[in-house]
Design a protein around this motif. Structure first.
Motif, mmCIF file in Angstrom:
data_model
loop_
_atom_site.group_PDB
_atom_site.id
_atom_site.type_symbol
_atom_site.label_atom_id
_atom_site.label_comp_id
_atom_site.label_asym_id
_atom_site.label_seq_id
_atom_site.Cartn_x
_atom_site.Cartn_y
_atom_site.Cartn_z
ATOM 1 N N GLY A 105 26.341 22.403 10.171
ATOM 2 C CA GLY A 105 25.414 24.208 9.906
ATOM 3 C C GLY A 105 24.324 24.029 8.991
ATOM 4 N N ILE A 106 23.238 24.433 9.687
ATOM 5 C CA ILE A 106 22.138 24.759 9.856
ATOM 6 C C ILE A 106 21.940 26.715 10.257
ATOM 7 C CG2 ILE A 106 19.443 24.685 9.567
ATOM 8 C CD1 ILE A 106 20.241 21.907 9.120
ATOM 9 N N PRO A 145 24.081 27.345 13.861
ATOM 10 C CA PRO A 145 24.035 28.400 12.812
ATOM 11 C C PRO A 145 25.838 29.106 12.956
ATOM 12 C CG PRO A 145 23.790 29.528 15.598
ATOM 13 C CD PRO A 145 23.518 28.086 15.295
ATOM 14 N N ASP A 146 25.383 29.267 10.858
ATOM 15 C CA ASP A 146 26.607 29.127 10.712
ATOM 16 C C ASP A 146 27.590 30.868 11.269
ATOM 17 O OD1 ASP A 146 26.242 28.004 8.964
ATOM 18 O OD2 ASP A 146 25.640 29.658 7.517
ATOM 19 N N ASP A 147 27.207 31.228 12.052
ATOM 20 C CA ASP A 147 27.910 32.284 12.817
ATOM 21 C C ASP A 147 28.877 31.367 13.964
ATOM 22 O OD1 ASP A 147 26.181 32.135 14.597
ATOM 23 O OD2 ASP A 147 26.373 34.721 15.159
ATOM 24 N N ALA A 148 27.938 30.394 14.370
ATOM 25 C CA ALA A 148 29.126 30.016 15.349
ATOM 26 C C ALA A 148 29.379 28.968 15.638
ATOM 27 C CB ALA A 148 27.708 29.462 16.217
ATOM 28 N N MET A 149 29.807 28.509 14.195
ATOM 29 C CA MET A 149 30.287 27.218 14.015
ATOM 30 C C MET A 149 31.631 26.974 14.349
ATOM 31 S SD MET A 149 28.947 24.557 11.637
ATOM 32 C CE MET A 149 30.010 23.744 10.411
ATOM 33 N N ALA A 150 32.499 27.701 14.027
ATOM 34 C CA ALA A 150 33.940 28.321 14.676
ATOM 35 C C ALA A 150 33.963 27.361 16.012
ATOM 36 C CB ALA A 150 34.896 29.330 14.228
ATOM 37 N N GLU A 151 33.211 28.254 16.964
ATOM 38 C CA GLU A 151 32.943 28.804 18.473
ATOM 39 C C GLU A 151 33.083 27.335 18.561
ATOM 40 O OE1 GLU A 151 30.056 30.617 21.171
ATOM 41 O OE2 GLU A 151 31.149 31.872 20.161
ATOM 42 N N ASN A 152 31.378 26.722 18.063
ATOM 43 C CA ASN A 152 31.450 24.819 18.352
ATOM 44 C C ASN A 152 32.551 24.139 18.298
ATOM 45 O OD1 ASN A 152 29.201 25.002 20.092
ATOM 46 N ND2 ASN A 152 28.470 25.255 18.086
ATOM 47 N N LEU A 192 21.581 11.354 18.379
ATOM 48 C CA LEU A 192 20.504 12.785 18.706
ATOM 49 C C LEU A 192 21.199 13.515 18.570
ATOM 50 C CD1 LEU A 192 19.083 13.857 21.274
ATOM 51 C CD2 LEU A 192 21.142 13.023 22.317
ATOM 52 N N VAL A 193 20.371 14.849 17.784
ATOM 53 C CA VAL A 193 20.980 15.946 17.379
ATOM 54 C C VAL A 193 20.569 16.870 19.142
ATOM 55 C CG1 VAL A 193 20.355 17.792 15.598
ATOM 56 C CG2 VAL A 193 20.470 15.405 14.945
ATOM 57 N N VAL A 194 21.254 17.780 18.766
ATOM 58 C CA VAL A 194 20.816 19.416 19.646
ATOM 59 C C VAL A 194 21.208 20.610 18.808
ATOM 60 C CG1 VAL A 194 21.976 20.075 22.014
ATOM 61 C CG2 VAL A 194 21.739 17.597 21.511
ATOM 62 N N PHE A 195 20.571 21.270 18.819
ATOM 63 C CA PHE A 195 21.165 21.957 18.784
ATOM 64 C C PHE A 195 21.283 23.718 18.980
ATOM 65 C CE2 PHE A 195 17.038 20.629 16.816
ATOM 66 C CZ PHE A 195 17.015 21.106 14.969
ATOM 67 N N SER A 196 21.690 24.415 18.991
ATOM 68 C CA SER A 196 22.840 25.338 19.168
ATOM 69 C C SER A 196 22.326 26.250 19.578
ATOM 70 C CB SER A 196 24.247 25.546 18.413
ATOM 71 O OG SER A 196 25.389 26.704 19.180
ATOM 72 N N GLY A 197 22.574 27.311 20.139
ATOM 73 C CA GLY A 197 21.905 28.724 19.244
ATOM 74 C C GLY A 197 23.340 29.888 19.170
ATOM 75 N N GLU A 198 23.089 31.200 18.894
ATOM 76 C CA GLU A 198 24.519 31.823 18.015
ATOM 77 C C GLU A 198 25.865 32.379 18.848
ATOM 78 O OE1 GLU A 198 22.429 36.026 19.830
ATOM 79 O OE2 GLU A 198 21.834 35.533 17.986
ATOM 80 N N LYS A 199 26.443 32.884 18.197
ATOM 81 C CA LYS A 199 28.101 33.144 18.387
ATOM 82 C C LYS A 199 27.630 33.840 20.182
ATOM 83 C CE LYS A 199 32.483 35.303 18.034
ATOM 84 N NZ LYS A 199 32.778 36.104 16.492
ATOM 85 N N GLY A 200 29.091 33.053 20.800
ATOM 86 C CA GLY A 200 28.497 33.577 22.339
ATOM 87 C C GLY A 200 27.975 32.796 23.071
ATOM 88 N N LYS A 201 26.538 32.349 22.392
ATOM 89 C CA LYS A 201 25.951 31.174 23.301
ATOM 90 C C LYS A 201 25.530 29.919 22.870
ATOM 91 C CE LYS A 201 23.106 35.768 23.783
ATOM 92 N NZ LYS A 201 21.243 36.198 23.003
#
Length: 491
Positions: free
Chosen positions: A298-299, A280-287, A247-256
């Motif tokens: 990362g995509i 997204p790259d800007d949310a990689m560390a947060e996730n 299963l693949v789930v798409f994440s929102g941007e940093k903070g979301k």
């Protein structure tokens, strides 16, 4: 009572066909009325032994005939009975007229009834077959009884409640208990009919099961495991994570990013062998800070996604929770149009200005899309269907599913799951405390996980809604979405 028969849902039209088929087979229809009325009287005696008076409200059809029989049985049992009729009782015909002729007491026009302390009302006015707004006189009586706080025992369905849609037709009784016959009606499960029916009892009045089943279309049913159990993956000792799906789930941007993580963890708990969050790259560390068992990839754009999708093992996706509405979501959905996709929240909202752009992507072939709209999101995707006052919730969900070639999870306290092939299930196991922020994100992950394990879209949606409700019951009152995730179990 055959419990499987009691679990059926027959529309009022189908139940009318059952009555006609029973009569054609030689069964005495008046005998059925006698059993129905006696069953109502028995329920009254069982549940309201301290009532000072039974107030029986009789309508102009067979529901009124049931009321006359109940009134006679109660009077014979020593209960004080006051009977009020709608319209000219002398104009009754058929079995209802015969039932009235067996009533030795007096009656008065329904307009004359004034509630008194100790009254228990038997509503035998219309039942499930009503298709128009109740008369003004009935509406006034409903209001007086509600103001007095009197208990109502409804015969078949609370009068004013549409047996097909559950909707209120002008005004409706709010019953403490309802006695229906042979099978339940959709209006007993769809809101607000479910609440108006109170405690529901299905009474066997002697129509053979073969006759009842012969008139059941099966288009609409309660969401129970029997509807999808055969599609569940078998428990094999030699299984491995890839057999259980990715299963693949798409994440929102940093903070979301939290909503996607709840979907992903729910998918893992619901049995997916592998779960990846695409970030997204800007949310990689947060996730990455919050993930252990869930993988991370990362995509940022369409080109990267298309390249990654060359891996055929990537079959099932969830897009929407916390993703953000707009062109990026639309582009990602287009790239996923040949895969299995649960589209939720922001994913749905992204197509509000051009729903047909979404539908065209999934128009051909097997049903691959599951849409999980709440009331507002449904109205954005299907504005004309949502605005049609002649359609109940199940009707709307079925029309939407056919248009979108999608399994529709029309969310709410009476969530309806609909297939583009004309089947719909009404869910009943969800506790009211599931209505909390993030609950829908959990549901999307569960449905996605079931599709990853090989369930078809409709069955995955129905099983996912059921599993979601079970998790809510286990979590208990006051749950948060995080609590809900921890109570998800595989089927």
């Amino acid at each position: 009572m055959d419990t499987q028969l009691a679990d059926l849902l027959l529309t009022p039209a189908e139940m009318t066909a059952v009555d006609a088929a029973a009569a054609s087979s030689g069964i005495d229809s008046f005998g059925l009325m006698l059993r129905a009325g006696a069953g109502v009287a028995a329920a009254f005696l069982r549940h309201y032994p301290s009532a000072r008076r039974a107030v029986v409200l009789c309508g102009p059809g067979n529901n009124g005939g049931d009321g006359y029989v109940a009134a006679r049985c109660l009077a014979d049992s020593g209960v004080a009975v006051a009977l009020f009729h709608l319209g000219d009782a002398a104009r009754l015909t058929g079995d209802a007229a015969r039932a009235r002729s067996h009533w030795s007491g007096v009656g008065a026009p329904i307009e004359d009834y004034r509630p008194a302390d100790g009254d228990v009302v038997i509503d035998a006015l219309f039942g499930a077959g009503l298709t128009r707004a109740v008369p003004e006189a009935v509406g006034a009586v409903i209001g007086r009884i509600a103001d007095a706080g009197l208990p109502v025992l409804a015969v078949d369905l609370p009068s004013g409640n549409d047996g097909r849609t559950g909707m209120v037709l002008g005004a409706a009784f709010s019953a403490a208990r309802t006695i229906t016959f042979m099978t339940r009606k959709p209006g007993h499960l769809l809101m607000p009919g479910r609440e108006l029916s109170g405690v529901l009892e299905v009474l066997d009045i002697g129509i053979p099961a073969r006759i009842v089943r012969g008139q059941a279309s099966g288009t609409l049913a309660e969401n129970r495991p029997d509807a999808w159990r055969r599609w569940l993956p078998s428990s094999e000792q030699e299984t491995h994570k890839y057999k259980r799906g990715h299963l693949v789930v798409f994440s929102g941007e940093k903070g979301k990013t939290g909503a996607a993580r709840m979907s992903a963890m729910s998918g893992l708990k619901a049995g997916a062998g592998l779960v990846t969050i695409v970030s997204p790259d800007d949310a990689m560390a947060e996730n990455a800070t919050h993930l252990t068992a869930v993988m991370l990839h990362g995509i940022d754009g369409d080109a990267e996604l298309s390249d990654w999708l060359k891996d055929d093992r990537l079959r099932s996706f969830v897009l929407g929770p916390g993703f953000g509405a707009g062109q990026k979501a639309r582009g990602f959905v287009a790239a996923l149009s040949r895969r299995h996709l649960v589209l939720d929240a922001d994913g749905i909202t992204s197509f509000r200005d051009d729903p047909n752009a979404l539908f065209s992507l999934f128009a051909e072939g097997e049903t691959r899309l599951v849409l999980t709209p709440h009331e507002g999101e449904f109205s954005r995707l299907f504005p004309d269907i949502a605005a049609d006052p002649s359609l109940g919730k199940a009707d709307k969900a079925l029309a939407a599913a056919a248009r979108a070639n999608a399994a529709i999870v029309y969310k709410g306290p009476d969530t309806v799951i609909a297939s583009p092939h004309g089947r719909a299930l009404i869910n009943t196991n969800a506790p009211i405390w599931l209505a909390t922020a993030g609950s829908g994100d959990v549901l999307a992950g569960i449905v996605g996980a079931l599709m990853a394990q090989g369930l078809p879209a409709f069955e995955a949606a129905a099983a996912g809604v059921y599993l979601h409700g079970e998790a809510g019951s286990r979590a208990g009152k006051g749950l948060t979405a995080e609590d809900l995730v921890s109570h998800v179990l595989p089927l």
